[in-house]
Design a protein around this motif. Structure first.
Motif, mmCIF file in Angstrom:
data_model
loop_
_atom_site.group_PDB
_atom_site.id
_atom_site.type_symbol
_atom_site.label_atom_id
_atom_site.label_comp_id
_atom_site.label_asym_id
_atom_site.label_seq_id
_atom_site.Cartn_x
_atom_site.Cartn_y
_atom_site.Cartn_z
ATOM 1 N N GLN A 1 4.161 -59.894 28.381
ATOM 2 C CA GLN A 1 5.033 -58.967 29.110
ATOM 3 C C GLN A 1 5.384 -57.744 28.267
ATOM 4 O O GLN A 1 5.651 -56.670 28.795
ATOM 5 C CB GLN A 1 6.314 -59.681 29.546
ATOM 6 C CG GLN A 1 6.098 -60.710 30.649
ATOM 7 C CD GLN A 1 7.346 -61.510 30.963
ATOM 8 O OE1 GLN A 1 8.393 -61.338 30.328
ATOM 9 N NE2 GLN A 1 7.253 -62.407 31.938
ATOM 10 N N GLU A 2 5.362 -57.949 26.947
ATOM 11 C CA GLU A 2 5.615 -56.846 26.023
ATOM 12 C C GLU A 2 4.350 -56.044 25.732
ATOM 13 O O GLU A 2 4.364 -55.118 24.916
ATOM 14 C CB GLU A 2 6.193 -57.384 24.714
ATOM 15 C CG GLU A 2 7.555 -58.034 24.855
ATOM 16 C CD GLU A 2 8.625 -57.029 25.251
ATOM 17 O OE1 GLU A 2 8.718 -55.982 24.583
ATOM 18 O OE2 GLU A 2 9.348 -57.297 26.230
ATOM 19 N N GLY A 3 3.234 -56.434 26.350
ATOM 20 C CA GLY A 3 1.978 -55.700 26.190
ATOM 21 C C GLY A 3 1.166 -56.073 24.964
ATOM 22 O O GLY A 3 0.236 -55.339 24.600
ATOM 23 N N GLN A 4 1.471 -57.200 24.320
ATOM 24 C CA GLN A 4 0.758 -57.590 23.116
ATOM 25 C C GLN A 4 -0.320 -58.630 23.427
ATOM 26 O O GLN A 4 -0.132 -59.498 24.285
ATOM 27 C CB GLN A 4 1.730 -58.165 22.085
ATOM 28 C CG GLN A 4 2.801 -57.165 21.680
ATOM 29 C CD GLN A 4 3.612 -57.651 20.499
ATOM 30 O OE1 GLN A 4 3.077 -57.897 19.416
ATOM 31 N NE2 GLN A 4 4.912 -57.804 20.700
ATOM 32 N N THR A 5 -1.453 -58.524 22.724
ATOM 33 C CA THR A 5 -2.512 -59.520 22.865
ATOM 34 C C THR A 5 -2.211 -60.713 21.973
ATOM 35 O O THR A 5 -1.657 -60.562 20.880
ATOM 36 C CB THR A 5 -3.874 -58.927 22.497
ATOM 37 O OG1 THR A 5 -3.800 -58.358 21.172
ATOM 38 C CG2 THR A 5 -4.277 -57.853 23.494
ATOM 39 N N VAL A 6 -2.584 -61.895 22.444
ATOM 40 C CA VAL A 6 -2.137 -63.135 21.804
ATOM 41 C C VAL A 6 -3.312 -64.074 21.566
ATOM 42 O O VAL A 6 -4.194 -64.223 22.416
ATOM 43 C CB VAL A 6 -1.097 -63.855 22.696
ATOM 44 C CG1 VAL A 6 -0.590 -65.125 22.010
ATOM 45 C CG2 VAL A 6 0.063 -62.923 23.026
ATOM 46 N N GLY A 7 -3.311 -64.722 20.415
ATOM 47 C CA GLY A 7 -4.198 -65.833 20.140
ATOM 48 C C GLY A 7 -3.357 -67.075 19.892
ATOM 49 O O GLY A 7 -2.299 -66.984 19.270
ATOM 50 N N VAL A 8 -3.788 -68.209 20.412
ATOM 51 C CA VAL A 8 -3.080 -69.469 20.223
ATOM 52 C C VAL A 8 -4.016 -70.473 19.579
ATOM 53 O O VAL A 8 -5.113 -70.711 20.083
ATOM 54 C CB VAL A 8 -2.549 -70.041 21.557
ATOM 55 C CG1 VAL A 8 -1.837 -71.372 21.312
ATOM 56 C CG2 VAL A 8 -1.626 -69.052 22.240
ATOM 57 N N VAL A 9 -3.603 -71.043 18.457
ATOM 58 C CA VAL A 9 -4.332 -72.138 17.811
ATOM 59 C C VAL A 9 -3.470 -73.379 17.954
ATOM 60 O O VAL A 9 -2.405 -73.479 17.336
ATOM 61 C CB VAL A 9 -4.619 -71.855 16.322
ATOM 62 C CG1 VAL A 9 -5.458 -72.979 15.727
ATOM 63 C CG2 VAL A 9 -5.322 -70.520 16.159
ATOM 64 N N ALA A 10 -3.910 -74.312 18.777
ATOM 65 C CA ALA A 10 -3.133 -75.515 19.050
ATOM 66 C C ALA A 10 -3.856 -76.715 18.452
ATOM 67 O O ALA A 10 -4.963 -77.061 18.871
ATOM 68 C CB ALA A 10 -2.964 -75.705 20.556
#
Length: 389
Positions: A67-76
């Motif tokens: 929502q803040e316009g940032q790209t995200v990577g998730v390592v789970a």
């Protein structure tokens, strides 16, 4: 591959992560090429005991960031299946709402027996994601206990998730994982007992009068309540931590003793001795290409690394046969291991490694021959510790 990553190709990112996770030679070269583009991403570690709601909270954090316009990577990191060795993918199941968003890339990884709540390749996967333009990387550990603090070495900000109803568990965590948290989260705070957990956290922090108090935030991850407050606390801590990190890795004053490598015949017997001193192993791993079993025991800002040979023709076995058990090497931590390798090579220093390699816990290293150091085998390692507290 790097060009495709930087161009935003999701398939290239997925393929690159697979190469890195498999510890292939191509993966090692790929990580090396990606490091020059990987400096800007913010790494947020999310850890806590099983059932605390980490996956649901990470899902909400990723949505807030988008929502803040940032790209995200998730390592789970998921526990390994006892049958296939792969991840059980429980974390990804809880993040299905993100599956249609190209601005979020979620990767589940099997722990593959690594301790500390992470998997060995997590650090390199973060490098690849950052090179692919992911502005924030969320690292979710498995359910952890008292001494599983490895995430603090990889993350810029470490978030510890607790829940009401833990009872004496909060007290039992004090000597380990609670000491590395930058932000505390009392999740499921709509339940009875949330105020008591918050009070206990604040009281425990108050025991160290000279230490700054970390923020405590209440959330309800299933509804998103408190997530904006959590992210505000994370951003504040990131600014503080990154300022410290910059001072640490700039100039020669940032050089630190990372660990002392000790060659032993019997890992279990040696570990029993150090545990009697009050040290606890934070990470254990077998490094196949080095033919060595490794246990890391934190000691202040440094560590003791116990090394046990797994095969007769290994370097450690030959060392013990020639010199007996004892100090094998001294490791110095630097901010840019690749730059240091090239610098020493150009200066004519005799190196005992032909390239920077990947070792236990995912750290990158090379060795300098004793001939150039005054008789001690010297290991140069990357500043993984500088990425945490």
């Amino acid at each position: 591959m790097v060009q495709r990553l930087r161009g935003g190709e999701i398939r290239a990112l997925a393929r690159a992560v697979s190469l890195v996770e498999d510890s292939s030679a191509v993966g090692t070269e790929l990580v090396r090429a990606c490091r020059k583009y990987a400096g800007g991403a913010l790494r947020i570690g999310v850890t806590g005991p099983p059932g605390a709601g980490k996956s649901t909270l990470v899902d909400q954090m990723a949505k807030w960031l988008r929502q803040e316009g940032q790209t995200v990577g998730v390592v789970a990191v998921d526990p390994s299946s006892p049958y296939t060795g792969g991840a059980l993918l429980g974390d990804r199941i809880r993040m299905q709402d993100l599956s249609g968003d190209a601005g979020v890339y979620v990767r589940s990884m099997a722990s593959r027996g690594a301790k500390g709540g992470l998997a060995a390749a997590v650090e390199d996967v973060c490098v690849v994601m950052a090179a692919a333009g992911r502005q924030v990387i969320l690292i979710e550990t498995m359910g952890v206990g008292q001494d599983e603090v490895e995430v603090a070495r990889l993350a810029d900000v470490t978030v510890l998730v607790l829940v009401p109803g833990m009872g004496d568990e909060v007290q039992s965590l004090k000597a380990g994982v609670m000491e590395v948290a930058d932000v505390f989260v009392v999740n499921k705070s709509d339940r009875d007992g949330a105020e008591q957990v918050e009070t206990e956290i604040l009281a425990m922090q108050g025991l160290g009068a000279d230490e700054p108090v970390s923020p405590v935030v209440r959330t309800v991850a299933t509804t998103g309540v408190g997530v904006s407050d959590l992210m505000a606390a994370v951003q504040w801590c990131a600014a503080e931590t990154r300022g410290k990190k910059q001072r640490i890795v700039t100039g020669t004053e940032g050089l630190l003793i990372d660990h002392l490598g000790v060659a032993v015949r019997d890992m279990d017997a040696a570990r029993d001795f150090y545990e009697a001193l009050g040290l606890t192993a934070s990470h254990e791993e077998t490094v196949e290409h080095e033919k060595v079993r490794v246990a890391m025991l934190p000691l202040g800002e440094s560590r003791i690394e116990l090394l046990e040979a797994t095969e007769p023709d290994s370097v450690i076995e030959r060392f013990i046969a020639k010199r007996g058990e004892g100090l094998h090497h001294v490791a110095i931590r630097v901010g840019d291991v690749d730059a240091m390798f090239e610098r020493l090579r150009l200066q004519g220093v005799r190196l005992a490694s032909d390239a920077v390699r990947v070792g236990a816990g995912g750290h990158r290293y090379f060795f300098v021959h004793p001939e150039s150091t005054g008789g001690v085998l010297l290991e140069i390692v990357d500043d993984m510790a500088g990425k945490g507290k």
